[in-house]
Design a protein around this motif. Structure first.
Motif, short mmCIF file in Angstrom:
data_model
loop_
_atom_site.label_atom_id
_atom_site.label_comp_id
_atom_site.label_asym_id
_atom_site.label_seq_id
_atom_site.Cartn_x
_atom_site.Cartn_y
_atom_site.Cartn_z
N HIS A 167 94.76 43.35 7.55
CA HIS A 167 94.18 43.63 6.23
C HIS A 167 93.28 44.86 6.28
O HIS A 167 93.32 45.72 5.38
CB HIS A 167 93.38 42.41 5.75
CG HIS A 167 92.79 42.59 4.39
ND1 HIS A 167 91.52 43.08 4.20
CD2 HIS A 167 93.30 42.37 3.15
CE1 HIS A 167 91.26 43.14 2.91
NE2 HIS A 167 92.33 42.72 2.25
N ILE A 168 92.46 44.98 7.33
CA ILE A 168 91.56 46.12 7.46
C ILE A 168 92.34 47.41 7.61
O ILE A 168 92.04 48.43 6.97
CB ILE A 168 90.60 45.92 8.65
CG1 ILE A 168 89.61 44.78 8.35
CG2 ILE A 168 89.84 47.20 8.97
CD1 ILE A 168 88.81 44.33 9.55
N LEU A 169 93.37 47.40 8.45
CA LEU A 169 94.16 48.60 8.68
C LEU A 169 94.91 49.03 7.42
O LEU A 169 94.97 50.22 7.08
CB LEU A 169 95.16 48.36 9.81
CG LEU A 169 94.58 48.11 11.20
CD1 LEU A 169 95.68 47.72 12.18
CD2 LEU A 169 93.82 49.33 11.71
N THR A 170 95.46 48.06 6.72
CA THR A 170 96.22 48.37 5.50
C THR A 170 95.30 48.89 4.41
O THR A 170 95.61 49.89 3.74
CB THR A 170 96.96 47.12 5.01
OG1 THR A 170 97.86 46.67 6.03
CG2 THR A 170 97.75 47.42 3.75
N ALA A 171 94.16 48.22 4.23
CA ALA A 171 93.21 48.65 3.19
C ALA A 171 92.69 50.05 3.47
O ALA A 171 92.45 50.84 2.54
CB ALA A 171 92.05 47.66 3.11
N GLY A 172 92.53 50.40 4.75
CA GLY A 172 92.01 51.71 5.10
C GLY A 172 93.07 52.78 5.21
O GLY A 172 92.75 53.97 5.41
N GLY A 173 94.34 52.39 5.09
CA GLY A 173 95.42 53.36 5.19
C GLY A 173 95.46 54.08 6.52
O GLY A 173 95.74 55.28 6.58
#
Length: 248
Positions: A167-173
């Motif tokens: 989730h963190i990686l996806t949200a931060g692109g």
């Protein structure tokens, strides 16, 4: 080339487990006095406590009350096993003992500041990703002034797992070809990083918590390194990136 670096906090940048081990030693000592060393076995008490503590993590994540509650559950287990009456006074003592582990000063690992300084000077973007309760973790972060490295890029999660990191990686692109996770836990740092397809550095410790030790069954998509000292991290990343650039 600029890299995005996610650092774990406890037992990667600062000491943590050693305080839990010392507190567990005090708990076991109380148990042997109350129940009698001739009636209960020290190693069995430790094993039962570990079993109940890990069960609490699976149910509640890294909630702070989980640890003192594991003392009380172990105490009640042995009271039922031996037929000894429980005591509200003793349970209160165990609760306060378990909570006391969060009162220790934040103690950095050797070369923590020098390592983060070197990586920041090299132009890398530093993130902090830790498990626990926000109030407790942010108190540690503030005591060591770690905001100067991570600014708003700080993530505290009660459940630190594959889904949380994804989730963190996806949200931060994040560009996963140039993103790293650096941490001591195979379970909560390395396996989630490899699952997400980013690079991983396992910071190996001499006395690892059994909860953190699981088999790695994922083929790394990029780098998977094992180091023992924080001071080794900058050169390890530079070496890998330089080798990847030469081979491309």
């Amino acid at each position: 080339m600029k890299q995005t670096l996610f650092f774990d906090l406890d037992d990667t940048l600062i000491h943590c487990n050693k305080y839990f081990y010392l507190t567990i030693d005090r708990f076991v000592a109380d148990m042997l006095v109350w129940f009698g060393a001739d009636r209960i076995d020290e190693e069995e008490v430790r094993a039962k406590h570990m079993e109940l503590d890990i069960a609490g993590i699976h149910a509640l994540g890294f909630q702070s009350d989980r640890f003192p509650q594991s003392f009380i559950e172990t105490y009640r287990h042995y009271a039922e096993l031996t037929g000894r009456r429980t005591s509200a006074r003793e349970e209160d003592r165990l609760w306060r003992l378990g909570r006391s582990v969060y009162d220790h000063e934040a103690e950095p690992y050797p070369h923590m500041a020098e390592t983060l300084d070197a990586l920041a000077r090299a132009g890398h973007e530093l993130h902090l990703y830790t498990g626990g309760e926000p109030l407790i973790q942010h108190r540690k972060i503030a005591r060591l002034g770690l905001e100067r490295y991570f600014e708003s890029r700080i993530y505290v999660r009660q459940h630190k797992n594959v889904d949380a990191l994804e989730h963190i990686l996806t949200a931060g692109g994040q560009d996963r070809d140039h993103t790293w996770m650096i941490g001591n836990s195979i379970r909560t740092d390395v396996v989630p990083a490899l699952t997400a397809g980013i690079h991983a550095i396992h910071m190996k410790t001499d006395a690892e918590w059994i909860y953190n030790l699981i088999d790695i069954e994922i083929e790394p998509r990029g780098a998977f390194l094992t180091l023992r000292q924080l001071a080794e991290v900058p050169d390890a990343i530079t070496g890998y990136v330089s080798g990847a650039q030469r081979s491309s």
